[in-house]
Design a protein around this motif. Structure first.
Motif, PDB file in Angstrom:
ATOM      1  N   HIS A   1       3.024  72.319  41.862  1.00  0.00           N
ATOM      2  CA  HIS A   1       3.491  70.976  42.177  1.00  0.00           C
ATOM      3  C   HIS A   1       3.025  70.631  43.582  1.00  0.00           C
ATOM      4  CE1 HIS A   1       5.956  69.613  38.833  1.00  0.00           C
ATOM      5  NE2 HIS A   1       6.303  70.869  38.665  1.00  0.00           N
TER       6      HIS A   1
ATOM      7  N   SER B   1      -1.610  63.184  46.760  1.00  0.00           N
ATOM      8  CA  SER B   1      -1.833  62.590  45.457  1.00  0.00           C
ATOM      9  C   SER B   1      -3.311  62.637  45.111  1.00  0.00           C
ATOM     10  CB  SER B   1      -1.333  61.134  45.418  1.00  0.00           C
ATOM     11  OG  SER B   1      -2.056  60.341  46.347  1.00  0.00           O
TER      12      SER B   1
ATOM     13  N   THR C   1       2.926  64.898  39.327  1.00  0.00           N
ATOM     14  CA  THR C   1       2.982  65.568  40.632  1.00  0.00           C
ATOM     15  C   THR C   1       2.363  66.956  40.587  1.00  0.00           C
ATOM     16  OG1 THR C   1       5.161  66.524  40.178  1.00  0.00           O
ATOM     17  CG2 THR C   1       5.095  64.340  41.220  1.00  0.00           C
TER      18      THR C   1
ATOM     19  N   SER D   1       6.563  73.521  45.676  1.00  0.00           N
ATOM     20  CA  SER D   1       5.963  72.422  46.420  1.00  0.00           C
ATOM     21  C   SER D   1       4.522  72.676  46.807  1.00  0.00           C
ATOM     22  CB  SER D   1       6.778  72.157  47.688  1.00  0.00           C
ATOM     23  OG  SER D   1       6.759  73.295  48.527  1.00  0.00           O
TER      24      SER D   1
END
Length: 625
Positions: free
Chosen positions: A70, A76, A137, A178
């Motif tokens: 992720h 992005s 994501t 993350s």
């Protein structure tokens, strides 16, 4: 197919996995992808939630890895995923990006294909080729190492067979890790690197054997996280995040605000002084600029704590109004042992802190001051101005000194040009009894010259240019002189400009001869100087700029005086607009950003850029001797 090429940057692909275990493909759907393994290929490593490694049927062929994670907040798109993957792996090896190409895969959609060169600890080079895709994501990277220059074959024979059976299913959960699996954290479980294949092409892990075992990720309530080495302590001290070892080494990270352009190295030195000032018992001794690398400003630091000598390397990179000061501080002689751990911590650093792009207030001051002559200017807040315009040989000159009233011992000087002018001391003059410092009356002048040999700018600073308050103190003597280009304060032929450092601040000094040698060997100088307590010198430079840029000549001045003063102001402003001055000083105001969430404040994501991590990888502790 669209093709484009990026500038220098860190790039490679490696999958850092723990132990090999037999797994079914259940976790693939949870991670949002499906895979048809090519005929004859084998899965050699399979780590749920992170990735897998495939071995082609061909003997000696390079391995192909799939990695998924992720993405961090604020990242992005396929290019962002590629850069985030590069950033982590740049901590382990040296990389150079060769190019990036937009691609489309049938079951995946739009992505990017990145080519690069990786150099291992043994100095051998290998090509790096990977494709990056994004769904929601979550990022997906498929790639391989290959022999340098063999990208076409690696793409056709090894990457394409995997991509043809790879598809995104959209089943990935909305939350998860993350960032990609850190190379250092994987090494803790499996410290022995896998063997290299023929030609040094494809290690199963990009992590060198020297990677530092990592502790658990530290998440601070102020909004940042990082993975410190085992046994290191993490805390917020002042405006810095400090990660320290039992041996006395420290890694410092400080998010900063930079409203306009890149920071200058004087203000970077001020930031370092401010950070060190927040550490218990640490005192900055010196701060020197190092060769630029990785798109960042680099400085070498000497400090002391409780009588112990410390040394350090610091970098400062800033874009789009925000930046990150990073550095290592260690006992003298311990930098080599600290650099490896520093690179990995930098790669793991993530932060979401109050957005710093709201510009800090520049040096204020709206009061217009007439300094007793035909010159009006703004007096900066917290400063007292002395001197003003004067006349020499019936021509205008400027001699202004500023003194801070806020207890920082700040000062600045603007002498445009320095008066008196100077006369070289010849053997004939010595025989006539002239000595350094004597007055000398020229036949074409009204006011006396001074007998003074033209030599290093540092001598002129020490003897004539220091503010009166610094003369005879430990802050006076010059400690370094460097020639600079692209900046002139006199606008005369034969002009030479130097940057002179004293214990208390800095001087930019221009010197130039006047007339022909047969006319008497006269010369003149001009200077801008600023200084004060470490951590506040950039403030003094800002106050100096405020004074110069606000200076005007009233309409009541006679035409000759007006023309003379306006010419002096114009050449000084041109110097302040030069690239040389901007590299030295930077943009307006660069305070450290206090950590802490702040009620209702907008957040901004921070991470150490891949080029900066790559530059830290060049030596054990960043560029410079």
């Amino acid at each position: 197919m669209r093709r484009s090429f990026a500038g220098a940057g860190a790039v490679a692909l490696a999958l850092a996995l723990s132990t090999v275990t037999a797994q079914d493909s259940g976790w693939w759907s949870q991670a949002g992808f499906a895979l048809n393994v090519p005929r004859g290929w084998q899965i050699t490593r399979d780590v749920p939630d992170h990735g897998l490694t495939l071995r082609p049927a061909e003997a000696g062929a390079p391995l192909v890895s799939i990695v998924t994670w992720h993405m961090s907040v604020g990242v992005s798109g396929p290019e962002g995923a590629a850069e985030e993957h590069e950033r982590l792996l740049a901590a382990a090896m040296r990389y150079r990006r060769l190019g990036v190409e937009a691609i489309r895969a049938p079951g995946v959609g739009e992505g990017v294909l990145v080519q690069g060169v990786a150099q291992g600890a043994d100095g051998g080079e290998q090509g790096s080729l990977f494709a990056a895709f994004v769904a929601g994501t979550r990022a997906y990277v498929v790639g391989t190492f290959t022999k340098a220059g063999a990208f076409d074959r690696a793409r056709n024979d090894y990457l394409e067979p995997v991509l043809s059976g790879f598809a995104l299913t959209g089943g990935a959960p909305a939350v998860g890790p993350s960032r990609p699996l850190s190379p250092g954290r994987a090494t803790e479980a499996s410290p022995t690197p896998p063997p290299r294949t023929e030609g040094g092409s494809t290690p199963e892990s990009g992590t060198p054997a020297t990677s530092t075992p990592r502790g658990e990720t530290y998440a601070d309530p102020t909004g940042f996280s990082l993975a410190p080495p085992l046994g290191w302590r993490c805390a917020v001290e002042g405006n810095c995040v400090r990660v320290s070892s039992r041996e006395g080494a420290s890694l410092l990270l400080a998010p900063v605000r930079c409203p306009e352009g890149a920071p200058g190295w004087v203000e970077a030195a001020d930031l370092i002084a401010e950070c060190l000032g927040g550490l218990d018992g640490v005192r900055l001794v010196s701060c020197d600029r190092q060769p630029a690398a990785g798109g960042a400003l680099w400085l070498r630091v000497k400090a002391e704590a409780d009588g112990q000598a410390l040394e350090g390397r610091f970098s400062l990179a800033a874009t789009d109004g925000a930046g990150l000061l990073t550095g290592v501080l260690a006992p003298a002689g311990r930098m080599d042992a600290t650099g490896g751990a520093a690179r990995e911590v930098l790669a793991s650093f993530q932060a979401d802190l109050p957005d710093p792009r709201t510009p800090a207030a520049a040096t204020g001051g709206t009061e217009r001051r007439d300094l007793g002559g035909p010159l009006v200017l703004a007096q900066p807040d917290g400063w007292t101005l002395l001197g003003g315009p004067a006349a020499y040989d019936r021509k205008p000159v400027i001699a202004i000194e500023g003194r801070a009233t806020d207890g920082t011992n700040g000062w600045f000087v603007w002498q445009q040009p320095v008066r008196p002018m100077f006369r070289e001391l010849t053997d004939a003059m010595r025989r006539l009894g002239f000595r350094d410092g004597d007055p000398y009356y020229a036949y074409d002048g009204i006011d006396p010259r001074m007998v003074l040999p033209r030599g290093p700018a540092a001598d002129l600073v020490t003897r004539r240019l220091l503010p009166e308050a610094l003369r005879g103190t430990g802050d006076g003597p010059a400690t370094r002189e460097d020639p600079v280009s692209g900046l002139a304060l006199l606008g005369r032929g034969g002009e030479q400009t130097s940057l002179v450092e004293t214990a208390g601040g800095w001087f930019v000094v221009s010197q130039a001869p006047i007339g022909e040698e047969r006319e008497g060997r006269f010369w003149e100088a001009a200077c801008l100087g600023f200084g004060g307590t470490p951590g506040h010198r950039a403030e003094a430079a800002r106050a100096l700029e405020r004074v110069v840029r606000s200076a005007t000549v009233p309409a009541s001045a006679d035409a000759a005086t007006r023309a003379g003063l306006e010419a002096l102001i114009a050449v000084t402003r041109a110097a302040l607009d030069s690239t040389t001055w901007r590299e030295l000083i930077g943009g307006p105001a660069l305070p450290a950003l206090p950590t802490g969430k702040g009620a209702g404040a907008e957040r901004r994501h921070y991470a150490v850029s891949a080029p900066v991590i790559e530059a830290w990888s060049l030596t054990s502790a960043g560029p410079g001797p």
